[in-house]
Motif scaffolding. Structure first.
Motif, PDB file in Angstrom:
ATOM      1  N   TRP A 135      18.458  14.520  15.350  1.00 24.58           N
ATOM      2  CA  TRP A 135      17.839  14.000  14.121  1.00 24.58           C
ATOM      3  C   TRP A 135      18.241  15.143  13.241  1.00 24.58           C
ATOM      4  N   PRO A 136      19.113  15.115  11.804  1.00 24.08           N
ATOM      5  CA  PRO A 136      19.823  14.115  11.602  1.00 24.08           C
ATOM      6  C   PRO A 136      21.219  13.672  12.519  1.00 24.08           C
ATOM      7  N   ALA A 137      21.324  12.624  12.699  1.00 23.92           N
ATOM      8  CA  ALA A 137      22.542  12.281  13.780  1.00 23.92           C
ATOM      9  C   ALA A 137      23.868  13.066  13.308  1.00 23.92           C
ATOM     10  N   ARG A 138      24.011  13.427  12.158  1.00 22.78           N
ATOM     11  CA  ARG A 138      25.411  14.220  11.791  1.00 22.78           C
ATOM     12  C   ARG A 138      25.228  15.621  12.382  1.00 22.78           C
ATOM     13  N   CYS A 139      24.195  15.957  12.890  1.00 26.58           N
ATOM     14  CA  CYS A 139      24.108  17.302  13.384  1.00 26.58           C
ATOM     15  C   CYS A 139      24.234  17.493  14.912  1.00 26.58           C
ATOM     16  N   ARG A 140      24.685  16.629  15.325  1.00 31.34           N
ATOM     17  CA  ARG A 140      24.643  16.493  17.056  1.00 31.34           C
ATOM     18  C   ARG A 140      25.546  17.685  17.524  1.00 31.34           C
ATOM     19  N   ARG A 141      26.739  17.805  16.806  1.00 32.66           N
ATOM     20  CA  ARG A 141      27.607  18.744  17.211  1.00 32.66           C
ATOM     21  C   ARG A 141      27.126  19.950  17.004  1.00 32.66           C
ATOM     22  N   ASP A 142      26.332  20.283  16.023  1.00 31.64           N
ATOM     23  CA  ASP A 142      25.737  21.666  15.539  1.00 31.64           C
ATOM     24  C   ASP A 142      24.591  22.032  16.866  1.00 31.64           C
ATOM     25  N   ALA A 143      24.181  20.850  17.559  1.00 35.45           N
ATOM     26  CA  ALA A 143      22.982  21.269  18.458  1.00 35.45           C
ATOM     27  C   ALA A 143      23.694  21.053  19.772  1.00 35.45           C
ATOM     28  N   SER A 144      25.055  21.246  20.060  1.00 40.18           N
ATOM     29  CA  SER A 144      25.469  21.082  21.305  1.00 40.18           C
ATOM     30  C   SER A 144      25.079  22.149  22.491  1.00 40.18           C
ATOM     31  N   LYS A 145      24.662  23.445  21.914  1.00 39.65           N
ATOM     32  CA  LYS A 145      24.257  24.402  22.707  1.00 39.65           C
ATOM     33  C   LYS A 145      22.558  24.072  23.315  1.00 39.65           C
ATOM     34  N   PHE A 146      21.964  23.398  22.278  1.00 44.46           N
ATOM     35  CA  PHE A 146      20.643  23.149  22.808  1.00 44.46           C
ATOM     36  C   PHE A 146      20.608  21.879  23.819  1.00 44.46           C
ATOM     37  N   LEU A 147      21.564  20.897  23.525  1.00 43.96           N
ATOM     38  CA  LEU A 147      21.764  19.824  24.362  1.00 43.96           C
ATOM     39  C   LEU A 147      22.192  20.353  25.750  1.00 43.96           C
ATOM     40  N   ASP A 148      23.213  21.296  25.909  1.00 41.05           N
ATOM     41  CA  ASP A 148      23.525  21.711  27.298  1.00 41.05           C
ATOM     42  C   ASP A 148      22.412  22.354  28.090  1.00 41.05           C
ATOM     43  N   GLN A 149      21.637  23.084  27.115  1.00 35.76           N
ATOM     44  CA  GLN A 149      20.416  23.678  27.929  1.00 35.76           C
ATOM     45  C   GLN A 149      19.411  22.645  28.280  1.00 35.76           C
ATOM     46  N   HIS A 150      19.127  21.802  27.329  1.00 33.43           N
ATOM     47  CA  HIS A 150      18.153  20.745  27.660  1.00 33.43           C
ATOM     48  C   HIS A 150      18.341  19.789  28.846  1.00 33.43           C
ATOM     49  N   ARG A 151      19.710  19.568  29.054  1.00 27.08           N
ATOM     50  CA  ARG A 151      19.825  18.764  29.962  1.00 27.08           C
ATOM     51  C   ARG A 151      20.765  19.393  31.381  1.00 27.08           C
ATOM     52  N   ILE A 152      20.488  20.661  31.274  1.00 29.08           N
ATOM     53  CA  ILE A 152      21.163  21.755  32.365  1.00 29.08           C
ATOM     54  C   ILE A 152      20.674  21.081  33.925  1.00 29.08           C
ATOM     55  N   ASP A 153      19.519  20.449  34.089  1.00 27.91           N
ATOM     56  CA  ASP A 153      19.105  20.172  35.512  1.00 27.91           C
ATOM     57  C   ASP A 153      18.974  18.724  35.637  1.00 27.91           C
ATOM     58  N   ARG A 154      19.735  17.932  34.962  1.00 32.87           N
ATOM     59  CA  ARG A 154      19.980  16.571  35.007  1.00 32.87           C
ATOM     60  C   ARG A 154      20.968  16.072  36.056  1.00 32.87           C
ATOM     61  N   PHE A 155      20.941  16.443  37.112  1.00 32.57           N
ATOM     62  CA  PHE A 155      21.891  15.982  38.183  1.00 32.57           C
ATOM     63  C   PHE A 155      21.182  15.228  39.190  1.00 32.57           C
ATOM     64  N   ASN A 156      21.791  14.346  40.023  1.00 32.34           N
ATOM     65  CA  ASN A 156      21.536  13.452  41.243  1.00 32.34           C
ATOM     66  C   ASN A 156      20.187  13.121  41.081  1.00 32.34           C
ATOM     67  N   LYS A 157      19.140  13.859  41.608  1.00 30.38           N
ATOM     68  CA  LYS A 157      17.574  13.255  41.922  1.00 30.38           C
ATOM     69  C   LYS A 157      17.131  13.179  40.417  1.00 30.38           C
TER      70      LYS A 157
END
Length: 589
Positions: free
Chosen positions: A515-537
């Motif tokens: 939120w806001p949706a237009r800032c998704r690209r600006d939040a790319s580093k946060f998203l990468d870190q937040h989802r870093i362990d979301r593999f397989n299990k």
């Protein structure tokens, strides 16, 4: 401006296809994998920007909105035509190639060569129409060889085009009825003469113009994939209207649903209507969908051509399950089987035709009370009371209509989106979930501000916090949003429907909403870190948690009823039956 639906056009065309000539723009070649005029414009802008600013931007990067804005700002500062203006295409060709026709030809050959062409069903239908002598005249502004290739592959015939270097024979061929007559008004990149520069586009070849005028007094015209931005081409249509017997079988312009109709097209159709021509603007899903609809409704199609158009057939498949043992592992899909989908909906008619913008506004005001789409009429889910309250005196009638069973057909893409919106609305009902729709996708977003958080327990017990702020990140100021906002996040799931082997599936993709949706690209580093362990299990557990949230049960092998509103299923209250066990597959060898 007169609107007609695809059913009316189909009835007129299929009654006597030989009465109609086709006028094709770049949109009809895009379905074959080639760039449109807009794609070429952006590529030329990219080349000019990189040359002047000593930058490197890859062709695929031009799809990025941020990159587009940067390049367009540079062009505006240099005094180039504004975006979408009529002179934009020619001006960039002039700036890049400086009148050098050979460089133009080499450039177009590289991006429009036959090796780049992958014929779609719409192109194959056109090839079949020409090969069966149902279509006798075609005009195009395209330089490519899509039409020639479609005739060769489907009809196993050759088709030669009249272009700028052979224009003298085009009108003669039409007068002598030496069909098919195929004219490339802007030339062919394989030859020396092409029209791209402003001085070229200011006027058309007199011979080719005479041929189009002659055809306009003998045939009806169906225009597809053309934006009407070329003044010289639009003048040819107006010149036909200046004479007698203009478009004796009608003038019909096909444009994509939801797109703005250019002023030049509106003016032409209004003038044609005043002259007594049967005119209509036809909203279509895609060029492929339109052509396939026409082909299906033509009687006595040659079987050999029909087989080459369809290229696929139905077959029964019976694959036995492997025996118990030490075999390959099962792979879990992120899909749930949809056992039942709605079979009927409401059909609305109005005093004034409804545009897509009207429907979006009505749906916005309804705040989830109405779900709307367009086919030949407006289709709707919602109570009759809410429909009448929304549209009031403009509403003529409410009736019921059957839904198509196969949502994978090209002409049913809007219906697929209609169903996705309904099932997402049903999922969100009485749950702490927000629904946000994008053009082709829908997102379910965990609502941490809702009073009853219990339904989100499966999610929060797995990931902990289900929402929060992105530290140190604020939105940029724009004209629409001048005040910076703190960027936030929430757990989310992307939802869509698909169909395989006759079964409808609900696809669930765990994600994170910004939120806001237009800032998704600006939040790319946060998203990468937040989802870093979301593999397989972890991803498997996250999928299980979202299924529990969506269906309200963790029990496997059960069926759950999802309805948009309380009460029994009806044409106004769509209901879905969804199985709680995901799809699986096994590698056998």
């Amino acid at each position: 401006m007169e609107h007609i639906n695809q059913v009316e056009l189909t009835s007129l065309f299929c009654a006597r296809p030989q009465n109609f000539a086709w006028f094709l723009g770049a949109g009809t070649s895009r379905s074959a994998g080639l760039p449109t005029a807009t794609d070429i414009i952006w590529d030329l802008k990219r080349r000019y920007y990189c040359r002047e600013e000593n930058q490197e931007i890859l062709r695929q990067d031009i799809q990025n909105k941020v990159v587009q804005e940067r390049i367009q700002t540079f062009m505006d500062a240099r005094g180039f035509p504004t975006q979408w203006s009529e002179g934009e295409y020619a001006k960039y060709f002039e700036k890049i190639f400086c009148g050098d026709k050979e460089r133009q030809r080499r450039y177009l050959k590289a991006i429009l060569s036959e090796e780049q062409i992958s014929l779609s069903v719409g192109n194959r239908v056109l090839g079949a129409l020409v090969s069966s002598k149902l279509t006798r005249v075609i005009f195009t502004t395209n330089f490519d060889s899509v039409v020639e290739k479609s005739v060769a592959e489907v009809g196993e015939n050759s088709l030669s085009a009249f272009h700028l270097e052979g224009s003298y024979a085009a009108n003669q061929a039409l007068n002598n009825e030496e069909f098919p007559v195929y004219c490339k008004l802007h030339g062919d990149f394989r030859y020396d003469s092409i029209k791209n520069l402003p001085v070229d586009l200011a006027q058309q070849s007199e011979e080719l113009a005479a041929c189009l005028g002659n055809a306009g007094r003998r045939f009806g015209f169906v225009v597809a994939g053309y934006s009407g931005r070329d003044v010289s081409i639009m003048k040819l249509f107006h010149d036909v209207l200046d004479g007698d017997n203009a478009f004796p079988h009608g003038l019909f312009w096909a444009g994509l649903k939801g797109n703005r109709v250019p002023v030049s097209i509106k003016q032409l159709l209004r003038r044609a209507k005043k002259k007594g021509v049967n005119v209509g603007y036809v909203e279509i899903e895609t060029f492929d969908a339109l052509m396939l609809r026409l082909w299906r409704n033509i009687d006595q199609k040659p079987a050999s051509l029909n087989a080459r158009v369809q290229r696929t057939g139905l077959a029964s498949v019976n694959i036995p399950l492997p025996p118990v043992g030490r075999g390959k592992p099962l792979l879990r899909f992120n899909v749930l089987p949809v056992r039942e989908i709605p079979r009927r909906c409401l059909s609305l008619s109005f005093k004034k035709p409804k545009e897509w913008a009207d429907l979006r506004e009505a749906q916005r005001k309804g705040v989830g009370k109405l779900i709307l789409t367009k086919r030949d009429t407006v289709w709707c889910w919602g109570t009759k009371e809410k429909i009448e309250a929304q549209f009031r005196d403009d509403l003529l009638s409410i009736s019921e209509i059957d839904m198509p069973s196969d949502i994978t057909q090209a002409e049913n893409l809007q219906i697929k989106r209609f169903l996705e919106e309904a099932i997402c609305t049903a999922i969100c009902r009485e749950k702490p979930i927000l629904l946000r729709a994008r053009r082709y996708r829908s997102f379910l977003i965990a609502n941490s501000n809702a009073e009853n958080q219990g339904a989100l327990d499966p999610l929060s017990s797995l990931v902990g916090k289900i929402s929060g702020i992105v530290p140190g990140l604020f939105s940029s100021s724009t004209e629409e949003n001048p005040q910076p906002e703190q960027v936030c996040w929430s757990e989310a799931a992307c939802i869509s429907l698909g169909m395989s082997n006759g079964t409808v599936w609900l696809l669930i993709e765990p994600d994170v909403w910004i939120w806001p949706a237009r800032c998704r690209r600006d939040a790319s580093k946060f998203l990468d870190q937040h989802r870093i362990d979301r593999f397989n299990k972890k991803y498997n557990d996250l999928l299980t948690a979202w299924i529990h949230v969506i269906l309200g049960t963790a029990e496997r092998g059960t069926n759950v009823r999802l309805a948009v509103s309380h009460g029994p299923e009806s044409a106004g209250n769509p209901t879905f039956i969804v199985g709680s066990r995901t799809g699986f597959t096994r590698r056998l060898i």
